[in-house]
Design a protein around this motif. Sequence first.
Motif, short mmCIF file in Angstrom:
data_model
loop_
_atom_site.label_atom_id
_atom_site.label_comp_id
_atom_site.label_asym_id
_atom_site.label_seq_id
_atom_site.Cartn_x
_atom_site.Cartn_y
_atom_site.Cartn_z
N PHE A 160 0.87 -1.18 0.16
CA PHE A 160 -0.22 -0.04 0.05
C PHE A 160 0.99 1.32 -0.07
CE2 PHE A 160 -2.35 3.25 2.29
CZ PHE A 160 -3.53 3.17 1.33
N THR A 161 1.96 1.48 0.84
CA THR A 161 2.76 2.65 0.95
C THR A 161 3.64 2.69 -0.22
OG1 THR A 161 4.32 1.34 2.36
CG2 THR A 161 2.73 2.52 3.20
N GLU A 162 4.26 1.47 -0.90
CA GLU A 162 4.88 1.71 -2.14
C GLU A 162 4.09 2.29 -3.24
OE1 GLU A 162 6.51 -2.11 -2.87
OE2 GLU A 162 8.07 -2.15 -1.35
N ASN A 163 2.88 2.08 -3.24
CA ASN A 163 2.25 2.67 -4.25
C ASN A 163 1.17 3.99 -3.94
OD1 ASN A 163 2.20 0.58 -6.32
ND2 ASN A 163 1.53 -0.62 -4.59
N PHE A 164 2.00 4.66 -3.10
CA PHE A 164 1.69 5.98 -2.70
C PHE A 164 0.41 6.04 -2.06
CE2 PHE A 164 4.50 6.31 -6.51
CZ PHE A 164 5.47 6.96 -5.73
N GLY A 165 -0.03 5.03 -1.37
CA GLY A 165 -1.42 4.88 -0.75
C GLY A 165 -2.66 4.98 -1.51
N VAL A 166 -2.50 4.98 -2.85
CA VAL A 166 -3.75 4.80 -3.69
C VAL A 166 -4.39 3.84 -4.03
CG1 VAL A 166 -2.84 7.02 -4.57
CG2 VAL A 166 -2.22 4.99 -5.68
N HIS A 167 -3.72 2.60 -4.08
CA HIS A 167 -4.45 1.03 -4.26
C HIS A 167 -5.43 0.65 -3.16
CE1 HIS A 167 -1.17 -0.15 -7.13
NE2 HIS A 167 -1.59 0.86 -7.50
N GLY A 168 -6.37 0.32 -3.68
CA GLY A 168 -7.43 -0.18 -2.96
C GLY A 168 -7.34 -1.88 -2.68
N VAL A 169 -8.29 -2.46 -2.20
CA VAL A 169 -8.02 -3.85 -1.60
C VAL A 169 -7.68 -4.94 -2.77
CG1 VAL A 169 -9.35 -5.81 -0.48
CG2 VAL A 169 -9.72 -3.50 0.37
N ARG A 170 -8.43 -4.73 -3.99
CA ARG A 170 -8.40 -5.42 -5.00
C ARG A 170 -6.74 -5.49 -5.67
NH1 ARG A 170 -10.46 -3.56 -9.59
NH2 ARG A 170 -8.90 -4.27 -11.22
N LYS A 171 -6.34 -4.36 -5.73
CA LYS A 171 -4.81 -4.14 -6.25
C LYS A 171 -3.94 -4.69 -5.30
CE LYS A 171 -5.76 -0.92 -9.83
NZ LYS A 171 -5.20 0.40 -10.47
N VAL A 172 -3.94 -4.14 -4.04
CA VAL A 172 -3.04 -4.74 -3.00
C VAL A 172 -2.98 -6.17 -3.02
CG1 VAL A 172 -2.62 -4.65 -0.69
CG2 VAL A 172 -3.34 -2.62 -1.86
N TRP A 173 -4.30 -6.88 -2.83
CA TRP A 173 -4.55 -8.11 -3.02
C TRP A 173 -3.90 -9.06 -4.00
CZ3 TRP A 173 -8.02 -11.08 -6.14
CH2 TRP A 173 -8.04 -12.26 -6.01
N ARG A 174 -3.95 -8.54 -5.21
CA ARG A 174 -3.37 -9.06 -6.34
C ARG A 174 -1.94 -8.67 -6.37
NH1 ARG A 174 -6.80 -9.89 -11.23
NH2 ARG A 174 -4.95 -9.61 -12.29
N GLN A 175 -1.30 -7.91 -6.00
CA GLN A 175 -0.13 -7.47 -6.04
C GLN A 175 0.74 -8.39 -4.85
OE1 GLN A 175 2.08 -5.95 -7.97
NE2 GLN A 175 4.01 -6.53 -6.82
N ILE A 176 0.10 -8.84 -3.66
CA ILE A 176 0.61 -9.59 -2.55
C ILE A 176 0.57 -10.91 -3.34
CG2 ILE A 176 -0.05 -10.70 -0.35
CD1 ILE A 176 -1.11 -8.14 0.65
#
Length: 77
Positions: A4-20
């Motif tokens: 979340f912090t690496e993406n400047f705090g703009v990603h929501g649940v879906r994008k954070v989950w997919r990146q993890i």
Amino acid sequence: MRVFTENFGVHGVRKVWRQINREGFAVARCIVERLMRDLRLQGVIRGKPVRATVSNKAAPCSLNHVNRRGCQKFRVR
């Protein structure tokens, strides 16, 4: 949440989950939702909110065709 912090705090649940999951960690989406909610992290919402009507308080009330008292639409009795 590092992702979340690496993406400047703009990603929501879906994008954070997919990146993890892309990074090799098998995590359920509901777990990411719960953690982000507990940490009060929220992605940015794009666009402007739609504003359908701008009311004019100075405009006169319409004519009383149904024998209402006053010009309030919803009156609590």
